[in-house]
Design an enzyme around this catalytic site. Sequence first.
Site, short mmCIF file in Angstrom:
data_model
loop_
_atom_site.label_atom_id
_atom_site.label_comp_id
_atom_site.label_asym_id
_atom_site.label_seq_id
_atom_site.Cartn_x
_atom_site.Cartn_y
_atom_site.Cartn_z
N GLY A 62 0.77 -1.25 0.00
CA GLY A 62 0.00 0.00 0.00
C GLY A 62 0.79 1.28 0.00
N TRP A 64 2.24 3.05 -2.40
CA TRP A 64 1.86 4.04 -3.43
C TRP A 64 0.48 4.61 -3.17
CZ3 TRP A 64 3.71 2.89 -9.10
CH2 TRP A 64 5.11 2.98 -9.14
N ASP A 82 -4.37 -6.00 -6.12
CA ASP A 82 -3.17 -6.82 -5.92
C ASP A 82 -3.61 -8.25 -5.65
OD1 ASP A 82 0.01 -5.97 -5.08
OD2 ASP A 82 -0.63 -8.02 -4.66
N ASP A 98 -5.83 -11.63 -8.96
CA ASP A 98 -4.74 -11.69 -9.93
C ASP A 98 -5.11 -10.87 -11.16
OD1 ASP A 98 -2.77 -12.36 -11.77
OD2 ASP A 98 -2.73 -14.48 -11.22
N ASP A 123 3.14 -0.90 -9.90
CA ASP A 123 4.37 -1.33 -9.22
C ASP A 123 4.42 -2.86 -9.24
OD1 ASP A 123 6.74 -0.60 -7.96
OD2 ASP A 123 5.91 -0.81 -5.96
N LYS A 163 6.68 0.56 -13.03
CA LYS A 163 7.98 -0.04 -12.74
C LYS A 163 8.31 -1.05 -13.83
CE LYS A 163 8.38 -2.99 -9.24
NZ LYS A 163 8.47 -3.34 -7.82
#
Length: 208
Positions: A62, A64, A82, A98, A123, A163
Site C-alpha cells: 500500500g 503508493w 493486488d 490476480d 508497481d 515499474k
Amino acid sequence: MGRKRSASSSRWLNEHFKDPFVQKAHKQKLRSRAYFKLDEIQQTDRLFKPGMTVVDLGAAPGGWSQYAVTQIGSKGRIIACDILEMDPIVGVDFLQGDFRDENVLAALLERVGESKVDVVMSDMAPNFSGMPSVDIPRAMYLVELALDMCKQVLTANGSFVVKVFQGEGFDEYLREIRSLFKVVKVRKPEASRGRSREVYIVAIGYKY
C-alpha cells in the site's frame, strides 16, 4: 527444524533492514519504502492533483496508494488491485485478485465505472526465480497488461507511471509508450536500490 536461509536470501534480508528508506518508512509508520519512490517522482513530474481518480496496480502493501491519498485528497478516488491482501486505507477501494485473470480485470473495470482515470500506476512485479531469462519476460508481460489498462481507462492527457525491469523487451516497450504519450521520462528514484534492474517510466499527456 527450520530450513537454513540461502546466502543470497540472508544477504537480501541484511541489505533490506539496513536500507535507510526501509528504516525511514518504519519510523514514519508507512506501508513500504515505495512511498518515497512515488514522492520523488511527484516532486519532479507533478502527476497528482486534488480530486483525481487513480488506479494502483500491484498495490500491496500500500505504499503508493498511501502516498497518492495525500496528494489527491478526500475528493479524489483510488481503485487498487493486488493478488496479495492489503490492509484498508481510507480513500482506497481495494480489490484482491490476480490482475492477469480476465474476471479480476472485469471486476476492476466495473469499479472504475464510466468515469475516466487521471493516473494509472503500476508497481507490479512477478515472483522472481533469479533467472533473468525467465523473470524478465514475466515482468514484461505484467507491464504490457498495465499499458493495456491505460488504453481502456485513461483520460486524454492522463498519466502513467510503471515499474519496469531493464532487459529484453524494454526498448520496444519504451518506444510504444512514447507513441502514446506526449512526454516520457525514465526515472531511477533514490529509494530504488542501485543494483536493481528496476526503473520507472513516467508518461504524461496521453494522446488518445
